[in-house]
Structures are given as C-alpha cells and as structure tokens.
Design a protein around this motif. Structure first.
Motif, mmCIF file in Angstrom:
data_model
loop_
_atom_site.group_PDB
_atom_site.id
_atom_site.type_symbol
_atom_site.label_atom_id
_atom_site.label_comp_id
_atom_site.label_asym_id
_atom_site.label_seq_id
_atom_site.Cartn_x
_atom_site.Cartn_y
_atom_site.Cartn_z
ATOM 1 N N ARG A 5 0.893 -1.347 0.019
ATOM 2 C CA ARG A 5 0.009 -0.126 -0.337
ATOM 3 C C ARG A 5 1.050 1.271 0.149
ATOM 4 O O ARG A 5 2.145 1.198 0.682
ATOM 5 C CB ARG A 5 -0.980 -0.204 1.099
ATOM 6 C CG ARG A 5 -1.784 -1.222 0.954
ATOM 7 C CD ARG A 5 -3.143 -0.509 1.943
ATOM 8 N NE ARG A 5 -2.474 -0.385 3.750
ATOM 9 C CZ ARG A 5 -3.481 -0.484 4.813
ATOM 10 N NH1 ARG A 5 -4.459 0.293 4.254
ATOM 11 N NH2 ARG A 5 -2.402 0.031 5.475
ATOM 12 N N ARG A 6 -0.067 2.010 -0.896
ATOM 13 C CA ARG A 6 1.524 3.683 -0.847
ATOM 14 C C ARG A 6 0.702 4.012 0.778
ATOM 15 O O ARG A 6 0.020 4.669 1.000
ATOM 16 C CB ARG A 6 -0.324 4.519 -1.856
ATOM 17 C CG ARG A 6 1.211 5.626 -1.724
ATOM 18 C CD ARG A 6 -0.028 6.837 -2.989
ATOM 19 N NE ARG A 6 -0.221 6.023 -4.376
ATOM 20 C CZ ARG A 6 0.862 6.259 -5.267
ATOM 21 N NH1 ARG A 6 2.220 7.321 -4.818
ATOM 22 N NH2 ARG A 6 0.253 4.949 -6.289
ATOM 23 N N PRO A 7 2.046 4.148 1.442
ATOM 24 C CA PRO A 7 2.364 5.603 2.486
ATOM 25 C C PRO A 7 1.694 6.577 2.050
ATOM 26 O O PRO A 7 2.195 7.207 1.933
ATOM 27 C CB PRO A 7 3.708 5.779 3.025
ATOM 28 C CG PRO A 7 4.065 5.369 1.302
ATOM 29 C CD PRO A 7 3.666 4.689 1.107
ATOM 30 N N GLY A 145 8.867 9.495 -5.911
ATOM 31 C CA GLY A 145 8.364 10.398 -7.362
ATOM 32 C C GLY A 145 9.484 10.752 -8.055
ATOM 33 O O GLY A 145 10.236 9.938 -8.345
ATOM 34 N N PRO A 146 9.248 11.844 -8.356
ATOM 35 C CA PRO A 146 8.706 13.388 -8.352
ATOM 36 C C PRO A 146 7.284 13.601 -7.939
ATOM 37 O O PRO A 146 6.589 14.110 -8.544
ATOM 38 C CB PRO A 146 10.263 14.366 -8.403
ATOM 39 C CG PRO A 146 10.124 13.242 -10.071
ATOM 40 C CD PRO A 146 10.586 11.915 -9.577
ATOM 41 N N MET A 147 6.531 12.670 -9.296
ATOM 42 C CA MET A 147 5.576 12.723 -9.816
ATOM 43 C C MET A 147 4.848 11.603 -9.870
ATOM 44 O O MET A 147 4.069 11.014 -10.817
ATOM 45 C CB MET A 147 5.190 13.164 -11.538
ATOM 46 C CG MET A 147 3.781 13.597 -11.957
ATOM 47 S SD MET A 147 3.808 15.196 -10.621
ATOM 48 C CE MET A 147 4.946 16.722 -10.608
ATOM 49 N N GLY A 186 7.842 15.669 -14.861
ATOM 50 C CA GLY A 186 7.532 14.815 -13.676
ATOM 51 C C GLY A 186 7.692 13.554 -13.916
ATOM 52 O O GLY A 186 8.411 12.402 -13.874
ATOM 53 N N SER A 187 6.730 12.971 -14.664
ATOM 54 C CA SER A 187 6.273 11.711 -14.219
ATOM 55 C C SER A 187 7.046 10.772 -15.224
ATOM 56 O O SER A 187 7.360 9.843 -15.441
ATOM 57 C CB SER A 187 4.944 11.799 -15.653
ATOM 58 O OG SER A 187 3.573 11.711 -14.912
ATOM 59 N N VAL A 188 8.487 11.493 -16.527
ATOM 60 C CA VAL A 188 8.970 11.283 -17.641
ATOM 61 C C VAL A 188 10.362 11.041 -16.185
ATOM 62 O O VAL A 188 10.690 9.609 -16.117
ATOM 63 C CB VAL A 188 9.449 11.875 -18.643
ATOM 64 C CG1 VAL A 188 10.906 11.537 -18.862
ATOM 65 C CG2 VAL A 188 8.183 12.223 -19.549
ATOM 66 N N LEU A 189 10.769 11.848 -15.262
ATOM 67 C CA LEU A 189 11.592 12.059 -14.883
ATOM 68 C C LEU A 189 11.616 10.329 -12.958
ATOM 69 O O LEU A 189 12.436 9.986 -12.824
ATOM 70 C CB LEU A 189 11.569 13.049 -13.338
ATOM 71 C CG LEU A 189 12.937 12.968 -12.727
ATOM 72 C CD1 LEU A 189 14.150 12.751 -13.818
ATOM 73 C CD2 LEU A 189 13.122 14.265 -11.605
ATOM 74 N N VAL A 192 11.764 7.277 -14.655
ATOM 75 C CA VAL A 192 13.575 7.205 -14.987
ATOM 76 C C VAL A 192 13.969 6.750 -13.288
ATOM 77 O O VAL A 192 14.268 5.544 -12.946
ATOM 78 C CB VAL A 192 14.158 7.996 -15.245
ATOM 79 C CG1 VAL A 192 15.458 8.281 -15.000
ATOM 80 C CG2 VAL A 192 13.876 8.624 -16.488
ATOM 81 N N THR A 193 13.803 7.108 -12.462
ATOM 82 C CA THR A 193 13.532 7.650 -10.979
ATOM 83 C C THR A 193 13.152 5.610 -10.385
ATOM 84 O O THR A 193 14.249 4.892 -10.290
ATOM 85 C CB THR A 193 13.213 8.111 -9.767
ATOM 86 O OG1 THR A 193 13.666 9.997 -10.343
ATOM 87 C CG2 THR A 193 12.819 7.706 -8.598
ATOM 88 N N ARG A 194 12.387 5.305 -10.982
ATOM 89 C CA ARG A 194 11.630 3.847 -10.195
ATOM 90 C C ARG A 194 12.409 2.880 -10.607
ATOM 91 O O ARG A 194 12.953 1.946 -11.077
ATOM 92 C CB ARG A 194 10.133 4.236 -10.558
ATOM 93 C CG ARG A 194 9.303 5.413 -9.948
ATOM 94 C CD ARG A 194 8.140 4.500 -9.851
ATOM 95 N NE ARG A 194 7.124 4.846 -9.195
ATOM 96 C CZ ARG A 194 6.002 5.826 -8.673
ATOM 97 N NH1 ARG A 194 5.200 5.001 -9.657
ATOM 98 N NH2 ARG A 194 5.207 5.867 -7.941
#
Length: 206
Positions: A5-7, A145-147, A186-189, A192-194
């Motif tokens: 679950r998302r915190p 995130g960041p998004m 932000g979703s693109v970033l 990449v982050t995930r």
C-alpha cells in the motif's frame, strides 16, 4: 507478505478512521469505493472540459478531492474491515489508472493541448506499470516521485486553484497549462527514477 500500500499519513487521521468505520457498518465494499473514484474523476474531468471558468474549476477541485478520499478509504475498509477479496488487487490498480487518465487527458483538452494531455496520461500510467513490474519481480514496490499519483493530483489541484484568480484577473489559463507540463515532465522523471531503483534492487545494492 509485503505491504504494497502507498504510505499515506491521512490514514491515521480521525476523520478518515470515522469514515472507514461508517462505511464498514454500511457494508460498503472496498471495490465499490474504488469504482466510485472513477465516477468522481469523470465528473471532475467533465467539468474541466466544459469550462475553465471559476465555477467549473471549483467543481473540478471538489470532485478530485472526493476521488482522493476514495483512494484512501478503499484500502482502509479492506484492511480494518477485513473485507479483502480475490479481486482486491485488480480493483486497487485499474480504477486508479482510469481515473488518472480521465483527469490528465481532460486537463489537456481544457488548455487546448490534447496531444500533451494524452502523452502525460500515458507516462503517468507508465509510472504505475514500472512500480507494479518491480513487485512482479518479487521486489518491494516503490512509490517514489517526483510525480507519483498523489503528486499528480496535488499539481492538478494547485493548477486549478491558481486558475481561479488568473481567470478573474486576466481571463487566461496558463496555470493549467503549466500544471500539465509539470505532470508530463515529472512523470517521465519518475519513470526513470523508479527504473533505476529496480535495477539497483536487482543488482542487490539496495
């Protein structure tokens, strides 16, 4: 069993616990709450597409918050009410993707940039795909995130809120456009982050 679950800090709020208790007593299922979130998102989306004026903006903000409350309560009812079902995971993911897409695509049409809206919705859905894909590999799902979803909804809400004085003072809607650009970038970033986090987990460095 991993808790995927998302915190969310609001789970500990008194109003959330009281609403959860009420829904449990009324025998409302988590899946019904998840489906209701689509209805609220559709209402917000319809309001945004219909007009970028003050009244429609206020209506959109209201329905987005109701959508987010549904996202909070479905998990709480499932866990606290012991109402988990075999289809719970399905209802936990699919309505979110539909609701997100409705809102982001509608934002694109509201600012006259439908292609950007569709692109932002696609990339937003991809952030969730990457998260769930990591889980399918036996890794802890990452909600960074960041998004992430809550950030996307916060950006849309902020854009709508800023649109109210902007509409009244200048009859423009740049705040909505900038919100859409922020969600797309932000979703693109976030993708990449995930992906980088999953790669590090697979290498055993995290």
């Amino acid at each position: 069993m991993q808790d995927n679950r998302r915190p969310i800090a609001s789970r500990s709020k008194r109003w959330a616990m009281e609403l959860t208790t009420l829904l449990i007593k009324r025998n409302i299922s988590p899946n019904q709450i998840s489906v209701a979130s689509i209805g609220f998102a559709a209402a917000a989306a319809a309001s945004m597409v219909a007009s970028a004026g003050v009244l429609a903006t206020v209506v959109a903000i209201l329905f987005i918050q109701l959508r987010l409350i549904c996202n909070l309560l479905d998990g709480m009812v499932a866990i606290e009410g012991e109402k988990q079902s075999p289809l719970g995971n399905l209802y936990n993911e699919f309505p979110d993707r539909i609701a997100d897409s409705l809102l982001i695509v509608a934002l694109g049409y509201a600012v006259g940039a439908p292609a950007l809206g569709w692109f932002a919705a696609l990339v937003a859905a991809l952030t969730a795909y990457i998260r769930v894909f990591g889980g399918s590999l036996g890794l802890q799902q990452t909600f960074v995130g960041p998004m992430a979803k809550q950030h996307r909804m916060a950006v849309i809400t902020a854009g709508l809120a800023l649109n109210i004085p902007e509409s009244l003072l200048f009859a423009t809607h740049y705040s909505l456009y900038f919100a859409l650009v922020a969600i797309a970038a932000g979703s693109v970033l976030t993708c990449v982050t995930r992906t980088r986090i999953i790669a590090r987990q697979l290498k055993g460095t995290v």
